[in-house]
Design a protein around this motif. Sequence first.
Motif, mmCIF file in Angstrom:
data_model
loop_
_atom_site.group_PDB
_atom_site.id
_atom_site.type_symbol
_atom_site.label_atom_id
_atom_site.label_comp_id
_atom_site.label_asym_id
_atom_site.label_seq_id
_atom_site.Cartn_x
_atom_site.Cartn_y
_atom_site.Cartn_z
ATOM 1 N N ILE A 266 6.319 -3.111 33.608
ATOM 2 C CA ILE A 266 5.012 -3.603 33.176
ATOM 3 C C ILE A 266 3.963 -3.388 34.268
ATOM 4 O O ILE A 266 2.834 -2.945 33.995
ATOM 5 N N ALA A 267 4.323 -3.697 35.514
ATOM 6 C CA ALA A 267 3.355 -3.548 36.611
ATOM 7 C C ALA A 267 2.903 -2.097 36.740
ATOM 8 O O ALA A 267 1.719 -1.828 36.987
ATOM 9 N N GLU A 268 3.828 -1.147 36.566
ATOM 10 C CA GLU A 268 3.464 0.268 36.635
ATOM 11 C C GLU A 268 2.497 0.648 35.519
ATOM 12 O O GLU A 268 1.590 1.463 35.724
ATOM 13 N N LEU A 269 2.689 0.061 34.343
ATOM 14 C CA LEU A 269 1.770 0.336 33.242
ATOM 15 C C LEU A 269 0.378 -0.197 33.571
ATOM 16 O O LEU A 269 -0.629 0.499 33.383
ATOM 17 N N VAL A 270 0.303 -1.439 34.071
ATOM 18 C CA VAL A 270 -0.999 -2.039 34.376
ATOM 19 C C VAL A 270 -1.711 -1.249 35.466
ATOM 20 O O VAL A 270 -2.899 -0.908 35.337
ATOM 21 N N SER B 184 10.149 -9.624 35.978
ATOM 22 C CA SER B 184 11.480 -9.067 36.226
ATOM 23 C C SER B 184 12.455 -10.158 36.668
ATOM 24 O O SER B 184 13.616 -10.192 36.233
ATOM 25 N N GLY B 185 11.975 -11.057 37.518
ATOM 26 C CA GLY B 185 12.824 -12.147 37.978
ATOM 27 C C GLY B 185 13.227 -13.081 36.860
ATOM 28 O O GLY B 185 14.380 -13.534 36.781
ATOM 29 N N ILE B 186 12.288 -13.380 35.973
ATOM 30 C CA ILE B 186 12.579 -14.255 34.833
ATOM 31 C C ILE B 186 13.616 -13.612 33.921
ATOM 32 O O ILE B 186 14.554 -14.272 33.444
ATOM 33 N N VAL B 187 13.473 -12.309 33.695
ATOM 34 C CA VAL B 187 14.439 -11.587 32.845
ATOM 35 C C VAL B 187 15.815 -11.573 33.513
ATOM 36 O O VAL B 187 16.837 -11.842 32.866
ATOM 37 N N ARG B 188 15.852 -11.263 34.804
ATOM 38 C CA ARG B 188 17.141 -11.216 35.526
ATOM 39 C C ARG B 188 17.845 -12.563 35.500
ATOM 40 O O ARG B 188 19.072 -12.631 35.430
ATOM 41 N N GLU B 189 17.062 -13.628 35.564
ATOM 42 C CA GLU B 189 17.636 -14.980 35.590
ATOM 43 C C GLU B 189 18.206 -15.388 34.235
ATOM 44 O O GLU B 189 18.905 -16.386 34.113
ATOM 45 N N GLY B 190 17.898 -14.614 33.202
ATOM 46 C CA GLY B 190 18.398 -14.936 31.863
ATOM 47 C C GLY B 190 17.582 -15.982 31.137
ATOM 48 O O GLY B 190 18.035 -16.542 30.125
ATOM 49 N N LEU B 191 16.376 -16.252 31.621
ATOM 50 C CA LEU B 191 15.513 -17.230 30.963
ATOM 51 C C LEU B 191 14.817 -16.583 29.765
ATOM 52 O O LEU B 191 14.378 -15.433 29.843
ATOM 53 N N ALA C 102 -1.233 -7.234 39.690
ATOM 54 C CA ALA C 102 -0.307 -6.950 38.595
ATOM 55 C C ALA C 102 1.107 -6.756 39.116
ATOM 56 O O ALA C 102 2.090 -7.115 38.450
ATOM 57 N N ALA C 103 1.235 -6.195 40.307
ATOM 58 C CA ALA C 103 2.563 -5.941 40.868
ATOM 59 C C ALA C 103 3.338 -7.230 41.077
ATOM 60 O O ALA C 103 4.532 -7.316 40.762
ATOM 61 N N THR C 104 2.663 -8.254 41.602
ATOM 62 C CA THR C 104 3.363 -9.519 41.836
ATOM 63 C C THR C 104 3.690 -10.213 40.521
ATOM 64 O O THR C 104 4.759 -10.820 40.381
ATOM 65 N N ALA C 105 2.803 -10.121 39.546
ATOM 66 C CA ALA C 105 3.101 -10.690 38.229
ATOM 67 C C ALA C 105 4.273 -9.963 37.591
ATOM 68 O O ALA C 105 5.151 -10.583 36.973
ATOM 69 N N GLY D 132 -9.091 -19.600 37.156
ATOM 70 C CA GLY D 132 -8.436 -19.960 38.412
ATOM 71 C C GLY D 132 -7.523 -18.919 39.005
ATOM 72 O O GLY D 132 -6.544 -19.273 39.660
ATOM 73 N N THR D 133 -7.831 -17.626 38.822
ATOM 74 C CA THR D 133 -6.973 -16.614 39.439
ATOM 75 C C THR D 133 -7.232 -16.495 40.934
ATOM 76 O O THR D 133 -6.345 -16.124 41.695
ATOM 77 N N GLY D 134 -8.465 -16.753 41.345
ATOM 78 C CA GLY D 134 -8.773 -16.735 42.763
ATOM 79 C C GLY D 134 -8.784 -15.362 43.401
ATOM 80 O O GLY D 134 -8.780 -15.244 44.616
ATOM 81 N N SER D 135 -8.774 -14.278 42.597
ATOM 82 C CA SER D 135 -8.746 -12.925 43.149
ATOM 83 C C SER D 135 -9.370 -11.965 42.163
ATOM 84 O O SER D 135 -9.188 -12.099 40.951
ATOM 85 N N GLU D 136 -10.116 -10.982 42.683
ATOM 86 C CA GLU D 136 -10.736 -10.002 41.785
ATOM 87 C C GLU D 136 -9.692 -9.109 41.126
ATOM 88 O O GLU D 136 -9.957 -8.445 40.130
ATOM 89 N N HIS D 137 -8.490 -9.066 41.695
ATOM 90 C CA HIS D 137 -7.397 -8.296 41.099
ATOM 91 C C HIS D 137 -6.385 -9.222 40.427
ATOM 92 O O HIS D 137 -5.268 -8.829 40.140
ATOM 93 N N GLY D 138 -6.782 -10.464 40.198
ATOM 94 C CA GLY D 138 -5.861 -11.476 39.712
ATOM 95 C C GLY D 138 -5.264 -11.153 38.348
ATOM 96 O O GLY D 138 -5.879 -10.509 37.511
ATOM 97 N N THR D 139 -4.052 -11.605 38.152
ATOM 98 C CA THR D 139 -3.328 -11.431 36.900
ATOM 99 C C THR D 139 -2.746 -12.779 36.498
ATOM 100 O O THR D 139 -2.219 -13.511 37.348
#
Length: 461
Positions: free
Chosen positions: A350-354, A238-245, A230-233, A270-277
Amino acid sequence: MSNALLDRLRADLGDAAVVTDPDVMATYSRDQMPLAPAGTPLAVVLPDDVEGVRAAVRACAEARVPVVPRGAGSGLSGAANAIDGCVVLVTTKLDRIVEVDPDNRLAVVQPGVVNQALRDAVAKHGLFYPPDPSSYDWCTIGGNLATNAGGLCCVKYGVTADFVLGLEVVLADGAVLRTGRRTVKGVAGYDLTRLFVGSEGTLGIITEATLSLRPLPQAPATLVAAFPSAATAGEAVSGIVREGLVPSLMEIMDAATIDAVQTYLRTDLGTGSEHGTLLLCQSDTGGAQAAAELAAVERLCRDAGAEMTYHTDDAVEGDLLMRARRVALTALESRGSCMTDDVCVPRTRIAELVTGCERIAEEVGLTVAVVGHAGDGNMHPTVVYDAAAEGEFERAKRAFDAILELGLSLGGTVTGEHGVGKFKQEWLSREIGPVGIDVHRRLKRALDPENLFNPGSMFSP
């Protein structure tokens, strides 16, 4: 008194419009939130025009019998739940699309119009009504207005209130108030339209709405990205928001949700991880512009640590990818009873909430699955429990409250789109404070001095 009121309602609205059969009334007594309290109504009335609504309201006012307005019952806060001895006033028979004005990009509709029916009708004119609750294929505009419903496309288009130009409202004494305008701009007087949108039937009954429309967007292109956590997602969001997209849709699904959906659909996401997001994004700008927008989103996802990305401009394939998001709650319900929460936090948290929900799940020993609208920070943590198992309901309720507490601690709100209803009154008080609650009560007393419209919803009188 009750017999006299029933006789008057039948005389004013007709026998067919007044339902007193207990089994039928039970189907109108509550919405989709199973935990909110619901009582037994005196009657259910189904007027088919504004005069019928006015007659019912006047009769109930004179008898001092509460009125609980209700649409299709798709809500998730208990806002349309009956109280003992009330009259449930159902607006689904007021279902006309009165007017579509393509030149001025507006529509005039009655409250019983189904959201998808309005979308389909205006699409014939090359227009688009953006608010899209997940229940858009059966929820009604009146309920959307009463709860200020949101949906998957809020990140780009906003919520219901952003598309309401004016309203027709029946007040507690049966008078008809008309608010707003048909013009693009207008600042005459208080914004009474906004006051009634989201008021959950506590101030009046909406009988008509003038709604603004947008040009019909292009068929969406779709991107799915899988992250190890969740942290990487969250970093990608955050990056998408900062970029103005501003994609037209950006949804997130945590590992618990993905597991339920994969089992339900019998497919591998296809998440490939038990912690996948998973992050699902769409762009409806069309052509090269959509391709460029999603390419930028994909780059930011990769930079944040996405292990897999895939995009398509095929609408059918995109719908198949989006099905995984749309069946999330159904998939979770197949695993037990569900308490679906509705908190909204700053998008950077969001990551902190998840991760906080993961901690809460461990503390109570239950599954807490998080799915929601990453584009605007509106998350739907869902507590899955066995209603028949001793103590699980209490643990689920403890988790539900802990999630609300977490949302507030992250600078968020206790409801992003479902409303307060009869389930989150204490939390509304905590969020807006004593002065805010006092202002709510003053407004309620001014418009409904006898407290007959949906008493006990949102806050105590």
